[in-house]
Design a protein around this motif. Structure first.
Motif, PDB file in Angstrom:
ATOM      1  N   PRO A  87       0.794  -1.229   0.000  1.00 15.04           N
ATOM      2  CA  PRO A  87       0.000   0.000   0.000  1.00 15.04           C
ATOM      3  C   PRO A  87       0.826   1.278   0.000  1.00 15.04           C
ATOM      4  O   PRO A  87       0.288   2.344  -0.261  1.00 15.04           O
ATOM      5  CB  PRO A  87      -0.841  -0.115   1.272  1.00 15.04           C
ATOM      6  CG  PRO A  87      -0.140  -1.095   2.121  1.00 15.04           C
ATOM      7  CD  PRO A  87       0.610  -2.020   1.222  1.00 15.04           C
ATOM      8  N   TRP A  88       2.118   1.180   0.319  1.00 16.05           N
ATOM      9  CA  TRP A  88       2.932   2.398   0.346  1.00 16.05           C
ATOM     10  C   TRP A  88       3.573   2.668  -1.011  1.00 16.05           C
ATOM     11  O   TRP A  88       4.246   3.664  -1.188  1.00 16.05           O
ATOM     12  CB  TRP A  88       4.027   2.307   1.417  1.00 16.05           C
ATOM     13  CG  TRP A  88       4.861   1.077   1.308  1.00 16.05           C
ATOM     14  CD1 TRP A  88       6.015   0.941   0.591  1.00 16.05           C
ATOM     15  CD2 TRP A  88       4.604  -0.182   1.927  1.00 16.05           C
ATOM     16  NE1 TRP A  88       6.480  -0.337   0.730  1.00 16.05           N
ATOM     17  CE2 TRP A  88       5.640  -1.044   1.549  1.00 16.05           C
ATOM     18  CE3 TRP A  88       3.594  -0.643   2.773  1.00 16.05           C
ATOM     19  CZ2 TRP A  88       5.695  -2.376   1.971  1.00 16.05           C
ATOM     20  CZ3 TRP A  88       3.657  -1.965   3.187  1.00 16.05           C
ATOM     21  CH2 TRP A  88       4.700  -2.810   2.788  1.00 16.05           C
ATOM     22  N   ASP A 127       0.635   6.886 -10.699  1.00 12.41           N
ATOM     23  CA  ASP A 127       1.164   7.370  -9.422  1.00 12.41           C
ATOM     24  C   ASP A 127       0.146   7.317  -8.297  1.00 12.41           C
ATOM     25  O   ASP A 127       0.358   7.890  -7.240  1.00 12.41           O
ATOM     26  CB  ASP A 127       1.694   8.793  -9.592  1.00 12.41           C
ATOM     27  CG  ASP A 127       2.905   8.805 -10.518  1.00 12.41           C
ATOM     28  OD1 ASP A 127       3.742   7.890 -10.374  1.00 12.41           O
ATOM     29  OD2 ASP A 127       3.004   9.679 -11.389  1.00 12.41           O
ATOM     30  N   LEU A 129      -1.732   5.672  -5.206  1.00 16.92           N
ATOM     31  CA  LEU A 129      -1.498   4.618  -4.210  1.00 16.92           C
ATOM     32  C   LEU A 129      -2.671   3.653  -4.256  1.00 16.92           C
ATOM     33  O   LEU A 129      -3.784   4.035  -4.613  1.00 16.92           O
ATOM     34  CB  LEU A 129      -1.383   5.236  -2.818  1.00 16.92           C
ATOM     35  CG  LEU A 129      -0.152   6.104  -2.568  1.00 16.92           C
ATOM     36  CD1 LEU A 129      -0.265   6.807  -1.226  1.00 16.92           C
ATOM     37  CD2 LEU A 129       1.116   5.262  -2.603  1.00 16.92           C
ATOM     38  N   GLN A 132      -5.993   4.671  -3.087  1.00 17.89           N
ATOM     39  CA  GLN A 132      -6.753   5.661  -3.855  1.00 17.89           C
ATOM     40  C   GLN A 132      -7.427   5.038  -5.067  1.00 17.89           C
ATOM     41  O   GLN A 132      -8.035   5.738  -5.861  1.00 17.89           O
ATOM     42  CB  GLN A 132      -5.804   6.774  -4.326  1.00 17.89           C
ATOM     43  CG  GLN A 132      -5.173   7.524  -3.169  1.00 17.89           C
ATOM     44  CD  GLN A 132      -3.951   8.290  -3.586  1.00 17.89           C
ATOM     45  OE1 GLN A 132      -3.336   7.991  -4.600  1.00 17.89           O
ATOM     46  NE2 GLN A 132      -3.584   9.282  -2.803  1.00 17.89           N
TER      47      GLN A 132
ATOM     48  N   MET B   1       3.908  12.241  -5.041  1.00 18.25           N
ATOM     49  CA  MET B   1       2.502  12.016  -5.285  1.00 18.25           C
ATOM     50  C   MET B   1       1.897  13.144  -6.081  1.00 18.25           C
ATOM     51  O   MET B   1       2.149  14.293  -5.816  1.00 18.25           O
ATOM     52  CB  MET B   1       1.808  11.919  -3.953  1.00 18.25           C
ATOM     53  CG  MET B   1       1.160  10.596  -3.724  1.00 18.25           C
ATOM     54  SD  MET B   1      -0.137  10.827  -2.544  1.00 18.25           S
ATOM     55  CE  MET B   1      -1.082  12.018  -3.411  1.00 18.25           C
ATOM     56  N   THR B   2       1.120  12.786  -7.069  1.00 20.16           N
ATOM     57  CA  THR B   2       0.495  13.831  -7.850  1.00 20.16           C
ATOM     58  C   THR B   2      -1.004  13.760  -7.694  1.00 20.16           C
ATOM     59  O   THR B   2      -1.569  12.737  -7.360  1.00 20.16           O
ATOM     60  CB  THR B   2       0.826  13.658  -9.329  1.00 20.16           C
ATOM     61  OG1 THR B   2       0.405  12.360  -9.722  1.00 20.16           O
ATOM     62  CG2 THR B   2       2.296  13.810  -9.594  1.00 20.16           C
ATOM     63  N   THR B   4      -4.480  14.012  -9.666  1.00 19.71           N
ATOM     64  CA  THR B   4      -4.961  13.949 -11.032  1.00 19.71           C
ATOM     65  C   THR B   4      -5.950  15.078 -11.278  1.00 19.71           C
ATOM     66  O   THR B   4      -6.923  15.207 -10.548  1.00 19.71           O
ATOM     67  CB  THR B   4      -5.671  12.619 -11.267  1.00 19.71           C
ATOM     68  OG1 THR B   4      -4.841  11.593 -10.783  1.00 19.71           O
ATOM     69  CG2 THR B   4      -5.934  12.412 -12.744  1.00 19.71           C
ATOM     70  N   VAL B  20     -11.070   6.669  -6.317  1.00 14.35           N
ATOM     71  CA  VAL B  20     -10.945   7.799  -5.409  1.00 14.35           C
ATOM     72  C   VAL B  20      -9.893   8.753  -5.940  1.00 14.35           C
ATOM     73  O   VAL B  20      -8.822   8.326  -6.356  1.00 14.35           O
ATOM     74  CB  VAL B  20     -10.510   7.314  -4.006  1.00 14.35           C
ATOM     75  CG1 VAL B  20     -10.533   8.474  -3.037  1.00 14.35           C
ATOM     76  CG2 VAL B  20     -11.420   6.199  -3.546  1.00 14.35           C
ATOM     77  N   PRO B  22      -6.901  11.256  -5.459  1.00 10.77           N
ATOM     78  CA  PRO B  22      -5.951  11.445  -4.357  1.00 10.77           C
ATOM     79  C   PRO B  22      -6.321  12.702  -3.596  1.00 10.77           C
ATOM     80  O   PRO B  22      -6.637  13.707  -4.200  1.00 10.77           O
ATOM     81  CB  PRO B  22      -4.610  11.632  -5.061  1.00 10.77           C
ATOM     82  CG  PRO B  22      -4.851  11.456  -6.500  1.00 10.77           C
ATOM     83  CD  PRO B  22      -6.309  11.282  -6.764  1.00 10.77           C
ATOM     84  N   ARG B  23      -6.321  12.586  -2.281  1.00  4.31           N
ATOM     85  CA  ARG B  23      -6.724  13.761  -1.538  1.00  4.31           C
ATOM     86  C   ARG B  23      -5.543  14.699  -1.360  1.00  4.31           C
ATOM     87  O   ARG B  23      -4.410  14.260  -1.211  1.00  4.31           O
ATOM     88  CB  ARG B  23      -7.266  13.349  -0.176  1.00  4.31           C
ATOM     89  CG  ARG B  23      -6.323  12.490   0.589  1.00  4.31           C
ATOM     90  CD  ARG B  23      -7.010  11.876   1.805  1.00  4.31           C
ATOM     91  NE  ARG B  23      -6.781  10.467   1.927  1.00  4.31           N
ATOM     92  CZ  ARG B  23      -5.626   9.923   2.201  1.00  4.31           C
ATOM     93  NH1 ARG B  23      -4.572  10.679   2.377  1.00  4.31           N
ATOM     94  NH2 ARG B  23      -5.492   8.622   2.316  1.00  4.31           N
ATOM     95  N   ARG B  25      -3.027  17.046   0.556  1.00  5.30           N
ATOM     96  CA  ARG B  25      -2.516  16.844   1.904  1.00  5.30           C
ATOM     97  C   ARG B  25      -1.846  18.122   2.377  1.00  5.30           C
ATOM     98  O   ARG B  25      -0.642  18.247   2.321  1.00  5.30           O
ATOM     99  CB  ARG B  25      -1.489  15.736   1.861  1.00  5.30           C
ATOM    100  CG  ARG B  25      -1.797  14.646   2.857  1.00  5.30           C
ATOM    101  CD  ARG B  25      -0.680  13.675   2.778  1.00  5.30           C
ATOM    102  NE  ARG B  25      -0.771  12.945   1.534  1.00  5.30           N
ATOM    103  CZ  ARG B  25      -1.277  11.749   1.450  1.00  5.30           C
ATOM    104  NH1 ARG B  25      -1.710  11.144   2.499  1.00  5.30           N
ATOM    105  NH2 ARG B  25      -1.313  11.129   0.287  1.00  5.30           N
ATOM    106  N   TRP B 292       1.145   6.815   3.310  1.00  5.68           N
ATOM    107  CA  TRP B 292       0.240   5.926   2.590  1.00  5.68           C
ATOM    108  C   TRP B 292      -0.904   5.458   3.465  1.00  5.68           C
ATOM    109  O   TRP B 292      -1.906   4.947   2.982  1.00  5.68           O
ATOM    110  CB  TRP B 292       0.993   4.726   2.055  1.00  5.68           C
ATOM    111  CG  TRP B 292       1.805   4.018   3.100  1.00  5.68           C
ATOM    112  CD1 TRP B 292       3.071   4.325   3.499  1.00  5.68           C
ATOM    113  CD2 TRP B 292       1.418   2.894   3.883  1.00  5.68           C
ATOM    114  NE1 TRP B 292       3.486   3.485   4.490  1.00  5.68           N
ATOM    115  CE2 TRP B 292       2.492   2.587   4.744  1.00  5.68           C
ATOM    116  CE3 TRP B 292       0.261   2.114   3.943  1.00  5.68           C
ATOM    117  CZ2 TRP B 292       2.447   1.526   5.654  1.00  5.68           C
ATOM    118  CZ3 TRP B 292       0.220   1.064   4.855  1.00  5.68           C
ATOM    119  CH2 TRP B 292       1.310   0.781   5.694  1.00  5.68           C
TER     120      TRP B 292
END
Lengths: 257, 298
Positions: A87-88, A127, A129, A132, B1-2, B4, B20, B22-23, B25, B292
Motif C-alpha cells: 500500500p505504500w 502514481d 497509491l 486511492q 505524489m500527484t 490527477t 478515489v 488522491p486527496r 494533503r 500511505w
C-alpha cells in the motif's frame, strides 16, 4: 513472451495442521485455463498455495514444466483475492518491484511498468497509491504486477470474488485478452459456476474438504462470446450445480426434466 | 505524489465509479522540503497562533501568581516570575556555556536515541520473525525492561571510560525498549499476504525484509519511536543531573545548588522546548514515511 508451462499434480496431499485439506491428481496442459470449482472452504486455495511454494505438501508431487515446485519459484505467480499490493507503493512502483525481482535494470523499470499498466487499462493512474484506487483497479494492478514477472503459470485465487458484477465481468474479459496475448497456463480458483464456465477450458469439480477431484468437465468451444445466453450453457450449468449437490429440484431445471 | 486533474479523470478507462481521487494533503509535505503549496504560510501562521494561545495563558497565570506573591497552600512567593526568568535567560543567551550545555544534551539525545532506534528495529525484527531469536533474546529483554535506566548510573560510571559515554548508554538503554517492543508487535500484525505476494514473485529473504516487512512495519515502529524520544529526554536529563559535566540537566541542577531558582526555570523551559522540537521532528518524519496510511489510522 514466455509461453505457458504444463502443471502436474500427482497424488498431491495437503494438510492444514492436522486437518487434511486436499488430495489431488491433475494434469494441466501448457497454455490451458483450468478452473478449480468447489464450495468455499473446501481447500481449493490450498492447492494453489502449494503450487506457489507457500505450502509444503505432506505427500505426492507438484510439478511445473517437469520440475518439482519448491521455495520461491519464479515460474508461478499468484494473484490474490485480497489486497496483496504494497500500500505504500504507487501502482507503477508496485509493478516496478516485480520487475526488479525479475532482474530488469533500474532504468528500464518505469517504462515497462507503465506499459504493463496501460495494458490493463490503467493509463493515468500510475502514481496512485492502492488506497486511492477502487477494488477493480487494484486487481488490475495485481494483474499487471503478476505479468511483470513473466510467469509461465498464473495462479489466481478468487481474484474477482470481491468485485461487483459489472467490474467482475470486465475483469474476466481483460483476463481472457491478456491470456490470449501471453499464452500462460492459468489455474483459476472460484466458487462461482458462471465464472468457471466463462473462463475455463476445463472445470475441475472439487468435493468439500478435504478436496478431492470429483469430476472434470470439458467445455466445448470455450470462451465463445455470447455462449452464456445459449440453452446449452444453462444445461451445463445445471449439471455442474447438480454434481456439486447444489442444484434446484429437477422440475425447475432448464429442460424441465 | 500527484493529484490527477479533473480533465484527466474523464479518461478513466473503466467505468468504475468508486475510484478515489488522491486527496490533497496540506501541511504534511511542508516540513522536510520546500513548500510547494501557495497559501501554506497563512495556514501555518494560524496553526502557530493556535499553539501560542494556551502558552500565553499559562504565562499570564504564572505572572499573576508570582507578581502577587500568592500563597494558596502552594507558595508562589519564592517562585521566580517570568521577568526574572527572562532576565536570566537573556544573560544565558549571551554566554557561551548555555549553548554548550544545549548542544551537549542534544548530542547525547541524538546519539542514544539514534542507536536505540537502529538496534531496536533490528532486534525487534529479528525477534518478531525468528522463533530461535525470540527464544534466546526475549527473556533478556523482558528482564532488562523493568529496570529504570537511571538505576544504571552507578554501573555506567563504573564501566564506561568517560561520563559522556555512560550518559549516552543510559539514554540508549531507556530509548531501546519502546522501539524494540513496538517493532516486535508490528511484525506480528503485518498482513501475511504482502509477504506471500512478494515470495511468489520470486523475492528472497533480504528483499522481503527490505521492501515488504520494514516499510509495512513503519507505522508501528514510529509509534515506538515517539514514546522512545520522550523516555530518552527523561533519562538524559536525570543522568546529567547525577553524573554529568555540561548538559542542560547539569545546568539545571547546578543552578539549584547555587540557589539560582530562575536558572532552574530557564533549564526546565529549555528542556521543554528541546523535547518538543525533537518530538516534532519524529512526528514529521513519521507522517512522511507513513503517508500511505489512510488518514484515520495516521
Amino acid at each position: 513472451m514466455s509461453a505457458g508451462a504444463p502443471v502436474r499434480l500427482e497424488g498431491l496431499r495437503l494438510a492444514f495442521g492436522d486437518m487434511p485439506a486436499a488430495e489431488v491428481d491433475l494434469d494441466v496442459r501448457s497454455g490451458e485455463i483450468v478452473v478449480l470449482l468447489g464450495p468455499s472452504g473446501c481447500g481449493k486455495s490450498t492447492i494453489l498455495r502449494a503450487l506457489a511454494g507457500l505450502l509444503t505438501p505432506t505427500a505426492g508431487r507438484a510439478e511445473v514444466d517437469g520440475k518439482p515446485v519448491g521455495g520461491s519459484n519464479e515460474a508461478c505467480a499468484m494473484v490474490f483475492q485480497e489486497d496483496a499490493l504494497l500500500p505504500w507503493r504507487s501502482a507503477a512502483r508496485n509493478v516496478e518491484y516485480a520487475l526488479k525481482l525479475r532482474g530488469v535494470p533500474r532504468g528500464q523499470r518505469r517504462q515497462e511498468a507503465e506499459e504493463l499498466l496501460a495494458q490493463v487499462g490503467l493509463e493515468g493512474f500510475f502514481d496512485h497509491l492502492p488506497g486511492q484506487l477502487s477494488g477493480g483497479m487494484r486487481q488490475r494492478v495485481q494483474l499487471a504486477r503478476t505479468l511483470a514477472t513473466r510467469p509461465r503459470v498464473m495462479l489466481m485465487d478468487e481474484p474477482f470474488g470481491a468485485l461487483d458484477a459489472q467490474t467482475r465481468s470486465e475483469m474476466q474479459q481483460l483476463l481472457i485478452s491478456v491470456w490470449r496475448q501471453y499464452g500462460t497456463t492459468i489455474l483459476f480458483v472460484t466458487h462461482d459456476v458462471d465464472e468457471a464456465m466463462l473462463l475455463g477450458d476445463r472445470i475441475v469439480l472439487l468435493s468439500p474438504r478435504p478436496a478431492v477431484v470429483r469430476e472434470i468437465v470439458d467445455i466445448r468451444s470455450p470462451r465463445r462470446p455470447g455462449a452464456q445466453f445459449e440453452p446449452e450453457f444453462a444445461r451445463r450449468r445445471y449439471e455442474i450445480l447438480a454434481s456439486m449437490g447444489d442444484a434446484p429440484p429437477a422440475e425447475l431445471s432448464p429442460e424441465g426434466a | 505524489m500527484t493529484t490527477t486533474p479533473v480533465s484527466q479523470q474523464s479518461l478513466i478507462p473503466t467505468n468504475d465509479p468508486t475510484a478515489v481521487t488522491p486527496r490533497p494533503r496540506p501541511g504534511l509535505r511542508a516540513v522536510l522540503r520546500p513548500l510547494p503549496v501557495p497559501g501554506a504560510w497563512p495556514r501555518r501562521l494560524a496553526a502557530g497562533a493556535q499553539a501560542a494561545l494556551p502558552l500565553a495563558a499559562a504565562l499570564l497565570v504564572w505572572y499573576l501568581l508570582t507578581a502577587n506573591d500568592v500563597v494558596l497552600w502552594l507558595r508562589f512567593d519564592k517562585v521566580p516570575g517570568p521577568a526574572d526568568v527572562f532576565d536570566t535567560l537573556k544573560g544565558q543567551l549571551t554566554s557561551g556555556s548555555y549553548y554548550q550545555d544545549l548542544l551537549a544534551s542534544l548530542r547525547r539525545i541524538l546519539l542514544g536515541f539514534g542507536l536505540a532506534a537502529v538496534s531496536g528495529v533490528a532486534i525487534g525484527m529479528a525477534i518478531g520473525r525468528s522463533r530461535v531469536v525470540q527464544a534466546l533474546v526475549r527473556p533478556l529483554i523482558e528482564v532488562a525492561r523493568p529496570i529504570p535506566a537511571i538505576a544504571l548510573v552507578p554501573l555506567a560510571i563504573l564501566m564506561f571510560p568517560t561520563g559522556e559515554q555512560g550518559i549516552v548508554f543510559i539514554t540508549f538503554f531507556a530509548a531501546f525498549f519502546p522501539v524494540a517492543v513496538s517493532t516486535i508487535h508490528a511484525m506480528k500484525t503485518l498482513p501475511k499476504v504482502w509477504e506471500e505476494a512478494a515470495r511468489t514473485m520470486g523475492a528472497r529473504r533480504l528483499s522481503v525484509l527490505a521492501h515488504v516487512v520494514l516499510p509495512g512495519a513503519m507505522p508501528g515502529i514510529f509509534s515506538g519511536l515517539s514514546v522512545s524520544m520522550g523516555v530518552a529526554w527523561i533519562c538524559v536529563i536525570s543522568a546529567e543531573m547525577i553524573s554529568g559535566q555540561f548538559g542542560i540537566g547539569y545546568y539545571t541542577w547546578q543552578s539549584y545548588g547555587l540557589l539560582d531558582y530562575s536558572g532552574v526555570v530557564v533549564g526546565m523551559l529549555s528542556i521543554g522546548i528541546l523535547g518538543w522540537g525533537t518530538a516534532w521532528l519524529v512526528e514529521r518524519l513519521g507522517s512522511r514515511v507513513n503517508r500511505w496510511l489512510p488518514r484515520s489510522a495516521r
